[in-house]
Motif scaffolding. Structure first.
Motif, PDB file in Angstrom:
ATOM      1  N   ALA A  65      21.319   8.866  -8.430  1.00 31.65           N
ATOM      2  CA  ALA A  65      22.239   9.565  -7.331  1.00 31.65           C
ATOM      3  C   ALA A  65      20.944  11.316  -7.258  1.00 31.65           C
ATOM      4  N   ARG A  66      22.175  12.291  -6.428  1.00 33.31           N
ATOM      5  CA  ARG A  66      21.196  13.273  -5.748  1.00 33.31           C
ATOM      6  C   ARG A  66      21.577  14.093  -7.394  1.00 33.31           C
ATOM      7  N   GLU A  67      19.906  14.013  -7.753  1.00 33.66           N
ATOM      8  CA  GLU A  67      19.425  15.307  -8.657  1.00 33.66           C
ATOM      9  C   GLU A  67      18.988  16.965  -7.529  1.00 33.66           C
ATOM     10  N   TYR A  68      19.624  18.173  -8.664  1.00 35.20           N
ATOM     11  CA  TYR A  68      19.379  19.047  -8.249  1.00 35.20           C
ATOM     12  C   TYR A  68      18.433  20.433  -9.470  1.00 35.20           C
ATOM     13  N   ASP A  90      27.017  11.815  -4.606  1.00 27.20           N
ATOM     14  CA  ASP A  90      26.236  11.508  -3.806  1.00 27.20           C
ATOM     15  C   ASP A  90      24.827   9.984  -4.428  1.00 27.20           C
ATOM     16  N   ALA A  91      25.811   8.835  -4.799  1.00 23.77           N
ATOM     17  CA  ALA A  91      24.594   7.551  -5.305  1.00 23.77           C
ATOM     18  C   ALA A  91      25.074   6.821  -5.193  1.00 23.77           C
ATOM     19  N   TRP A  92      23.501   6.108  -5.163  1.00 25.09           N
ATOM     20  CA  TRP A  92      22.934   4.925  -4.189  1.00 25.09           C
ATOM     21  C   TRP A  92      22.574   3.976  -5.610  1.00 25.09           C
ATOM     22  N   ALA A  93      22.649   2.392  -4.747  1.00 24.42           N
ATOM     23  CA  ALA A  93      22.087   1.477  -5.365  1.00 24.42           C
ATOM     24  C   ALA A  93      20.466   1.154  -4.888  1.00 24.42           C
ATOM     25  N   SER A 106      34.002   5.443 -10.679  1.00 30.11           N
ATOM     26  CA  SER A 106      34.703   5.701 -11.559  1.00 30.11           C
ATOM     27  C   SER A 106      33.549   5.304 -12.950  1.00 30.11           C
ATOM     28  N   ASP A 107      32.991   6.486 -13.511  1.00 29.32           N
ATOM     29  CA  ASP A 107      32.078   6.017 -15.193  1.00 29.32           C
ATOM     30  C   ASP A 107      30.833   5.317 -14.475  1.00 29.32           C
ATOM     31  N   LEU A 108      30.711   6.379 -13.499  1.00 26.48           N
ATOM     32  CA  LEU A 108      29.291   5.286 -12.470  1.00 26.48           C
ATOM     33  C   LEU A 108      27.846   6.450 -13.206  1.00 26.48           C
ATOM     34  N   ARG A 109      26.848   5.639 -14.078  1.00 20.32           N
ATOM     35  CA  ARG A 109      26.148   6.791 -14.791  1.00 20.32           C
ATOM     36  C   ARG A 109      24.795   5.677 -13.804  1.00 20.32           C
TER      37      ARG A 109
END
Length: 324
Positions: free
Chosen positions: A40-43, A238-241, A311-314
């Motif tokens: 996921a996008r990290e800031y 803003d997550a992806w595999a 939902s609940d994606l980590r």
């Protein structure tokens, strides 16, 4: 005896069937399995202002909305610079006002009085010269006396002209060029104040996106260098595999292709869309299956984005792609 033979025969048939099934499984093509993970996008939120952390308003795991205050930096040096910039701005604006307003009423009156004084002196000098001129013509006064009176009259006349020019200049005020220069200095000073103010705004850092706090690296009272990340924020929207795909398997992925992926932690099959395939391969350091080739295979990074929010994606959750 007959019953024992029958049992033995049944056992042999069963053993044969088991061996046949085992051979079938051994020589049947096995379905491929690719394993990836969620990213996921990290800031990393940092401040341009070096100083001491005044307060940190978030902890790990906190949910924040875009614009929420995260932390504040205190910098006495920056406060002093702002004070200096504001003082320079006030002085420049005062100079601009002075140039725009021109001379004060009292200064104009004083210049006029000086002109009238010089005018009276010039009139007196002219009268004196005329009297000496008459005496000279009658032979009573010497030429030297007449020349001195004439010189004093001329000097008084030039003094009157200079006083008149000073009076007119006081009435007109500052030159256009001087006004433009004063206005430019005022704008420059205002820009300096805005520059320092903009830097000070960076000492009050707010969340750039809605997300979850993943880490807090500094606490209140600690010194923070310029640009050092103090709070880390992850935006799970803003997550992806990510998969590392061997080059002989890359033909199964096309940009824009929709693929069903399994997330074991959530026990769900979810639709993803291929969003990126790296243009540069790397030598494989990990292989999900044996390639069957006697040369090194390269891997290519493939990114897939979920077609809808999950939902609940980590971050770090495993993602599985089962092939035929």
């Amino acid at each position: 005896m007959r019953a024992n033979r029958i049992l033995a025969l049944v056992g042999l048939v069963a053993l044969g069937l088991i061996l046949a099934y085992g051979l079938k499984l051994a020589y049947s093509p096995q379905p491929s399995l690719l394993q990836g993970q969620i990213e996921a996008r990290e800031y990393n939120v940092s401040s341009k202002v070096p100083g001491r952390v005044e307060q940190v308003l978030v902890r790990r795991g906190d949910r924040v909305a875009e614009g929420d205050l995260l932390f504040a930096i205190h910098s006495p040096e920056l406060d002093a610079k702002l004070m200096q910039a504001e003082g320079g701005r006030d002085a420049a604006k005062a100079k601009q006002s002075e140039a725009d307003n021109g001379a004060r009423r009292q200064e104009i009156m004083a210049a006029k009085e000086q002109w009238l004084k010089a005018q009276a002196a010039a009139t007196l000098a002219k009268t004196t010269y005329n009297r000496v001129e008459n005496l000279f013509n009658e032979g009573v006064a010497a030429r030297q006396k007449r020349d001195e009176a004439f010189t004093q009259w001329q000097a008084a006349k030039y003094t009157e002209q200079a006083a008149l020019a000073m009076y007119q200049m006081a009435q007109e005020g500052a030159r256009v060029e001087l006004k433009a220069a004063a206005a430019g200095n005022a704008r420059m000073a205002e820009g300096a104040v805005k520059e320092v103010s903009a830097i000070m705004q960076d000492s009050q850092m707010r969340a750039p996106k809605t997300g979850e706090i993943s880490d807090v690296l500094l606490q209140a009272g600690e010194l923070a260098p310029s640009g050092f990340p103090i709070v880390s924020l992850i935006d799970m929207q803003d997550a992806w595999a990510v998969f590392q795909v061997r080059e002989d398997q890359l033909k199964g992925f096309k940009k824009g292709q929709k693929i069903q992926l399994n997330i074991p932690a959530l026990e769900q099959d979810i639709e993803f869309t291929v969003s990126h395939i790296s243009v540069m391969g790397e030598f494989a350091t990990w292989r999900s299956t044996e390639s069957g080739h006697d040369f090194d295979m390269r891997t290519f990074e493939v990114e897939l984005r979920p077609s809808q929010p999950i939902s609940d994606l980590r971050v770090g959750m495993s993602v599985l792609l089962r092939g035929e």
